[in-house]
Scaffold this active site. Structure first.
Site, PDB file in Angstrom:
ATOM      1  N   LYS A 205       0.877  -1.178   0.000  1.00 33.57           N
ATOM      2  CA  LYS A 205       0.000   0.000   0.000  1.00 33.57           C
ATOM      3  C   LYS A 205       0.907   1.218   0.000  1.00 33.57           C
ATOM      4  CE  LYS A 205      -1.962   3.040   1.848  1.00 33.57           C
ATOM      5  NZ  LYS A 205      -1.794   4.448   1.398  1.00 33.57           N
TER       6      LYS A 205
ATOM      7  N   GLU B 243       9.257   1.176  11.039  1.00 34.33           N
ATOM      8  CA  GLU B 243      10.333   2.120  10.718  1.00 34.33           C
ATOM      9  C   GLU B 243       9.707   3.501  10.790  1.00 34.33           C
ATOM     10  OE1 GLU B 243      13.405   1.261  10.124  1.00 34.33           O
ATOM     11  OE2 GLU B 243      13.433  -0.745   9.271  1.00 34.33           O
TER      12      GLU B 243
ATOM     13  N   CYS C  29      13.485  10.430   7.162  1.00 26.77           N
ATOM     14  CA  CYS C  29      13.383  10.026   8.561  1.00 26.77           C
ATOM     15  C   CYS C  29      14.740  10.101   9.245  1.00 26.77           C
ATOM     16  CB  CYS C  29      12.835   8.610   8.648  1.00 26.77           C
ATOM     17  SG  CYS C  29      13.740   7.455   7.622  1.00 26.77           S
TER      18      CYS C  29
ATOM     19  N   GLU D  42      10.203  16.222  14.867  1.00 32.94           N
ATOM     20  CA  GLU D  42      10.590  16.046  13.478  1.00 32.94           C
ATOM     21  C   GLU D  42       9.936  17.148  12.641  1.00 32.94           C
ATOM     22  OE1 GLU D  42       9.163  12.321  11.987  1.00 32.94           O
ATOM     23  OE2 GLU D  42      11.059  11.916  11.010  1.00 32.94           O
TER      24      GLU D  42
HETATM   25  P1  NAD Z   1       2.089   8.470   7.440  1.00 36.76           P
HETATM   26  O1  NAD Z   1       2.218   7.673   8.665  1.00 36.76           O
HETATM   27  O2  NAD Z   1       1.045   9.506   7.347  1.00 36.76           O
HETATM   28  O3  NAD Z   1       1.842   7.525   6.177  1.00 36.76           O
HETATM   29  C1  NAD Z   1       2.633   6.400   5.914  1.00 36.76           C
HETATM   30  C2  NAD Z   1       1.781   5.368   5.233  1.00 36.76           C
HETATM   31  O4  NAD Z   1       0.769   4.956   6.142  1.00 36.76           O
HETATM   32  C3  NAD Z   1       1.054   5.863   3.980  1.00 36.76           C
HETATM   33  O5  NAD Z   1       1.009   4.807   3.030  1.00 36.76           O
HETATM   34  C4  NAD Z   1      -0.345   6.134   4.503  1.00 36.76           C
HETATM   35  O6  NAD Z   1      -1.338   6.031   3.505  1.00 36.76           O
HETATM   36  C5  NAD Z   1      -0.505   5.039   5.525  1.00 36.76           C
HETATM   37  N1  NAD Z   1      -1.499   5.327   6.545  1.00 36.76           N
HETATM   38  C6  NAD Z   1      -1.922   6.544   7.002  1.00 36.76           C
HETATM   39  N2  NAD Z   1      -2.883   6.383   7.938  1.00 36.76           N
HETATM   40  C7  NAD Z   1      -3.065   5.040   8.078  1.00 36.76           C
HETATM   41  C8  NAD Z   1      -3.914   4.244   8.898  1.00 36.76           C
HETATM   42  N3  NAD Z   1      -4.766   4.798   9.764  1.00 36.76           N
HETATM   43  N4  NAD Z   1      -3.824   2.902   8.797  1.00 36.76           N
HETATM   44  C9  NAD Z   1      -2.951   2.329   7.942  1.00 36.76           C
HETATM   45  N5  NAD Z   1      -2.149   3.030   7.125  1.00 36.76           N
HETATM   46  C10 NAD Z   1      -2.189   4.363   7.201  1.00 36.76           C
HETATM   47  O7  NAD Z   1       3.532   9.054   7.223  1.00 36.76           O
HETATM   48  P2  NAD Z   1       3.996  10.006   6.068  1.00 36.76           P
HETATM   49  O8  NAD Z   1       3.559  11.388   6.422  1.00 36.76           O
HETATM   50  O9  NAD Z   1       3.589   9.444   4.750  1.00 36.76           O
HETATM   51  O10 NAD Z   1       5.596   9.870   6.178  1.00 36.76           O
HETATM   52  C11 NAD Z   1       6.338  10.696   6.995  1.00 36.76           C
HETATM   53  C12 NAD Z   1       6.764   9.980   8.250  1.00 36.76           C
HETATM   54  O11 NAD Z   1       7.374   8.731   7.939  1.00 36.76           O
HETATM   55  C13 NAD Z   1       7.821  10.738   9.021  1.00 36.76           C
HETATM   56  O12 NAD Z   1       7.524  10.678  10.400  1.00 36.76           O
HETATM   57  C14 NAD Z   1       9.101   9.986   8.725  1.00 36.76           C
HETATM   58  O13 NAD Z   1      10.102  10.122   9.669  1.00 36.76           O
HETATM   59  C15 NAD Z   1       8.626   8.600   8.581  1.00 36.76           C
HETATM   60  N6  NAD Z   1       9.533   7.802   7.754  1.00 36.76           N
HETATM   61  C16 NAD Z   1      10.309   6.855   8.356  1.00 36.76           C
HETATM   62  C17 NAD Z   1      11.213   6.100   7.614  1.00 36.76           C
HETATM   63  C18 NAD Z   1      12.063   5.050   8.281  1.00 36.76           C
HETATM   64  O14 NAD Z   1      12.633   4.223   7.611  1.00 36.76           O
HETATM   65  N7  NAD Z   1      12.205   5.026   9.591  1.00 36.76           N
HETATM   66  C19 NAD Z   1      11.301   6.293   6.251  1.00 36.76           C
HETATM   67  C20 NAD Z   1      10.497   7.259   5.655  1.00 36.76           C
HETATM   68  C21 NAD Z   1       9.602   8.006   6.427  1.00 36.76           C
END
Ligand code: NAD
Length: 492
Positions: free
Chosen positions: A186, A261, A295, A394
């Protein structure tokens, strides 16, 4: 721009508003769509399918059929060959994939190309793994022989963020496939297009239908449906700490293992004996890469007081030289992913202004950048109080928070002073201090006299505390994507 522009034919997205399920593009069962916005000008240029529980269910069933059927039956060496064929296909289509990613995420082309190369490298790295996942024999009571081996979970679910779609797909799906699982992915609603193309390339590379499925849509619809699906045996989630909690709680209801992650607030510690000229470009890149939407960004700068002013002077000059523009202009920074992200970053800068913090250096948004795009200038803020939001939360934008420290103990206290623990950098020539700091800092990765925001497919990656748990990348990831079976034979 290499003679190309936004209407380059490679950018014609051939598969709008479709999931990729059981080896083919499929219309969403609801028929609903979502627009795809170009962050460089804030305008829609394509559409994706707005998937929901029925689409997820179809994808999970397709993955299960592949796991129980053609994919599961393939010899490990053949699985590895499919992974290698996909790696080659990614290299062959790197330009196209980079153009799609640049347009979809607002990434400067050089960054998008690096992401395509990293994605290919993940599949190359993991191509060697399927036939090397050995078990062990364990000395036990006389009359017994005990064996262990690693088994695939079955169907793995992968929820992916928008900041590095290709890289995170490579690290997560590459490891899961190498371990023998069939996958349902997804992607984030803001960035799906490259992953749809990668699924098509995987199909052409010889993965049996259903081995790799993509369901696009909103997190609160398709994402939660994947997290909650009874047929998913393992979940890999990369995204925000808040969503990670929701996904893990959903998975816990059926005792499904999860790798999380999450975010970070990476500290870079610079001691007085460090080579400042070597450190400056690395420090700048660690926060400017992907416009700070990383991240593992090095978003905090901790400097020993005696060389604080000297380093800030060098960094100020470097920040002032940075330019920001549309992805296809290939500047130091592209736009942020969406309007709400721009508002978030501007909110941190407004707080800094309210607190009368000094902006020690700021880049320039090029005059031709569309005013409807989501641009923010990279900014170095000095003397940031360690207790402030800017020092602890962040930002996910190109904002570097600098502060001085007095001695090693103070440096460690500041470094460990957030809820996160993902990646840290230590700059010192003192070998004993390098090792002391590597042990004292709470993080999943510590770099000494370097910094790695992404990349390094061989290097296990993941966090502690609010940065998550479990490890992806490297061979270590295969432990998470498998389960260990112990077999006890009694033979007298
Ligand atoms: P997000 O959590 O909003 O979204 C991530 C994914 O989760 C997307 O595919 C989104 O559609 C899905 N999602 C959102 N709500 C959901 C729910 N209720 N149930 C299931 N899935 C859901 O995060 P973002 O804004 O897309 O990404 C930014 C964040 O991700 C930052 O905090 C960043 O640090 C982190 N990040 C971490 C890593 C790592 O490897 N540690 C890598 C990239 C990004």
């Amino acid at each position: 721009m290499g003679g190309m522009n936004a209407s380059h034919p490679l950018l014609a997205i051939r598969t709008p508003a479709r999931h990729f399920i059981a080896g083919a593009f499929r219309a969403p069962l609801t028929g609903a769509e979502l627009p795809v916005i170009d962050p460089s000008d804030g305008k829609p240029f394509a559409a994706i399918a707005r998937g929901d529980a029925p689409d997820v269910d179809a994808a999970v069933k397709a993955a299960r059929a592949a796991f129980d059927g053609a994919w599961g039956a393939l010899a490990p060496v053949e699985k590895g060959r499919r992974l290698m064929a996909l790696s080659r296909a990614i290299v062959d289509h790197a330009d196209e994939l980079a153009w799609i990613e640049a347009r979809d995420c607002g990434k400067p082309m050089k960054q998008a190309r690096a992401d395509a190369a990293a994605c290919a490298r993940y599949f190359e790295f993991y191509a060697g793994a399927p036939d090397k996942l050995h078990g062990e024999t364990i000395p036990y009571t006389p009359g017994y022989t005990v064996l262990t081996w690693r088994e695939a979970h079955g169907v793995t679910g992968h929820i992916i963020p928008w900041n590095y779609p290709m890289q995170i797909f490579g690290r997560s799906v590459g490891g899961a496939l190498a371990a023998g699982n069939a996958c349902v992915v997804k992607p984030a609603e803001d960035a799906c297009l490259s992953l749809l193309r990668l699924a098509e390339l995987a199909s052409e590379a010889g993965f049996p239908e259903g081995t790799l499925n993509i369901v696009t849509g909103l997190g609160r619809e398709a994402g939660i449906a994947l997290a909650a699906h009874e047929g998913v045996d393992h979940l890999s989630f990369t995204g925000s700490p808040a969503t990670g909690s929701i996904v893990a709680q959903e998975a816990a209801k059926r005792h499904c293992p999860v790798t999380l992650e999450l975010g970070g607030k990476g500290p870079q510690l610079v001691f007085a004996d460090a080579d400042l000229d070597a450190a400056v470009p690395v420090i700048v890149n660690a926060i400017v890469q992907n416009a700070g939407q990383t991240c593992s960004a090095g978003s905090r700068l901790l400097v020993e007081r005696s060389r604080y002013e000297e380093l800030l002077e060098k960094l100020s000059a470097a920040f002032r030289a940075l330019t920001v523009g549309p992805a296809l202009d290939d500047r130091d920074c592209g736009p942020l992913i969406r309007a709400s992200q721009l508002d978030r970053v501007k909110g941190f800068l407004a707080d800094a202004a309210r607190d009368k913090l000094t902006l020690a250096g700021q880049g320039t948004i090029v005059p031709g950048a569309p005013s409807s795009g989501y641009y923010v200038a990279p900014t170095l803020v000095r003397d940031v109080p360690p207790v402030s939001r800017l020092a602890r939360e962040e930002v996910f934008g190109p904002v570097l928070a600098a502060m001085p420290f007095d001695d090693e103990a103070h440096a460690v206290k500041l470094a460990n002073g957030t809820d996160f623990g993902l990646v840290a950098g230590v700059w010192t020539r003192d070998g004993a201090r390098q090792l002391r700091l590597a042990r004292a800092i709470r993080a999943g990765q510590v770099f000494v006299n370097s910094y790695g925001a992404g990349g390094g497919v061989e290097l296990p990656f993941g966090g502690v505390a609010h940065s998550g748990y479990g490890r992806e990348k490297g061979f270590e990831a295969l432990a998470g994507f498998t389960t260990l079976k112990t077999v006890v034979l009694h033979h007298n």
